[in-house]
Enzyme design. Structure first.
Site, PDB file in Angstrom:
ATOM      1  N   ASP A   8       0.855  -1.188   0.000  1.00  0.00           N
ATOM      2  CA  ASP A   8       0.000   0.000   0.000  1.00  0.00           C
ATOM      3  C   ASP A   8       0.891   1.239   0.000  1.00  0.00           C
ATOM      4  OD1 ASP A   8      -2.151   1.668   0.129  1.00  0.00           O
ATOM      5  OD2 ASP A   8      -3.035   0.798   1.926  1.00  0.00           O
ATOM      6  N   ASP A 103      -3.026   2.645  -6.062  1.00  0.00           N
ATOM      7  CA  ASP A 103      -1.960   2.754  -5.069  1.00  0.00           C
ATOM      8  C   ASP A 103      -1.832   1.541  -4.157  1.00  0.00           C
ATOM      9  OD1 ASP A 103      -4.298   3.105  -3.696  1.00  0.00           O
ATOM     10  OD2 ASP A 103      -3.656   4.895  -2.604  1.00  0.00           O
ATOM     11  N   GLU A 104      -2.429   0.418  -4.528  1.00  0.00           N
ATOM     12  CA  GLU A 104      -2.261  -0.776  -3.699  1.00  0.00           C
ATOM     13  C   GLU A 104      -2.348  -2.034  -4.548  1.00  0.00           C
ATOM     14  OE1 GLU A 104      -5.406  -1.749  -0.881  1.00  0.00           O
ATOM     15  OE2 GLU A 104      -6.716  -0.292  -1.857  1.00  0.00           O
TER      16      GLU A 104
END
Length: 273
Positions: A8, A103-104
């Protein structure tokens, strides 16, 4: 035994902006609508979060909480470019990379020990390579299930790494508040509180039949989640799940003609993409 890593990126939009605006490091930075306009916060630096600012919060509320916050409009195309760079690094460690958002990502590291060492060592290498090649911070959780890996990365933030050894998942989750479990929101939290359940351990103490009686099919998922088991099917699918465009009006709009015109324009943008 499965070894799943959840990577993350920490305050991703803000972190990317700081690559180009290093003078803003250490300051409360918000990516989203201006503080005096209608709109919401897309991301906030940890300095801004200290004031209670979080994503999806109205920008005007964020401005009230922190009058000195620096608001940036954001550049989604730029964030996508950096997300692609991160993904390229992740794919060096395993062919099974599932990007669940910009974003993860989840990585299946099962069977890669001879290449990268034990899971915590592999995660440390991933974190270091991302930092060295992109200068972007991330947090990583490693566990035998997707669910526990996700919880671990959340607890490791910022710039942390947390490994939950196989067999310790239930003990790891037990003292945490139920809201730490992905999928449990305010409504379920309130319902569980009515049963005297505040922690994951207390949730795990309820039998399956009781939970199914109270929550239906969701009850079975709660039973499994409380034990650190995945309650959903996870698919490897690199295709984008949705395409969208949005617009925030400066004022409340009730006129059908204006709303239909805006909807038509947004639909055209979606169709073009």
């Amino acid at each position: 035994m499965n070894q799943i890593a959840h990577v993350d990126m920490d305050a991703f939009f803000v972190s990317v902006e700081l690559l180009y605006r290093p003078e803003l490091r250490g300051k409360p930075v918000v990516v989203g609508a201006p503080g005096d306009k209608r709109g919401v916060v897309a991301a906030a630096s940890y300095e801004a979060r200290a004031y209670g600012i979080h994503s999806a919060m109205p920008s005007r509320t964020a401005k009230r909480l922190c009058p000195d916050a620096i608001f940036l409009a954001g550049n989604y195309k730029l964030y996508e470019e950096w997300s692609d760079k991160v993904r390229a690094i992740l794919e060096r460690f395993t062919p099974i990379v599932q990007m669940v958002s910009i974003d993860e990502a989840y990585l299946d590291l099962t069977g890669t020990e001879r290449l990268h060492g034990p899971p915590w060592a592999a995660a440390a290498k991933i974190q270091q390579q991302i930092a060295d090649e992109t200068r972007l911070p991330c947090s990583i959780g490693i566990a035998s299930s997707y669910l526990v890996a996700k919880v671990a990365s959340d607890l490791a933030k910022p710039r942390g790494l947390l490994w939950v050894p196989p067999g310790t998942e239930a003990a790891f989750l037990a003292p945490l508040p139920v809201r730490r479990i992905p999928g449990i929101g305010k409504v379920t939290e309130k319902a569980l509180a009515g049963l005297g359940v505040a922690t994951v351990g207390e949730l795990a103490a309820l039998d399956r039949a009781r939970l199914e009686e109270l929550f239906g099919r969701w009850g079975e998922a709660l039973y499994r989640k409380a034990r650190g088991e995945d309650a959903e099917l996870w698919f490897l699918d690199g295709e984008q799940k949705s395409i969208s465009h949005e617009r925030t009006f400066e004022r409340d709009v009730a006129e059908t003609t204006e709303l239909e015109a805006a909807l038509s324009h947004l639909a055209e943008l979606v169709g073009k993409r």
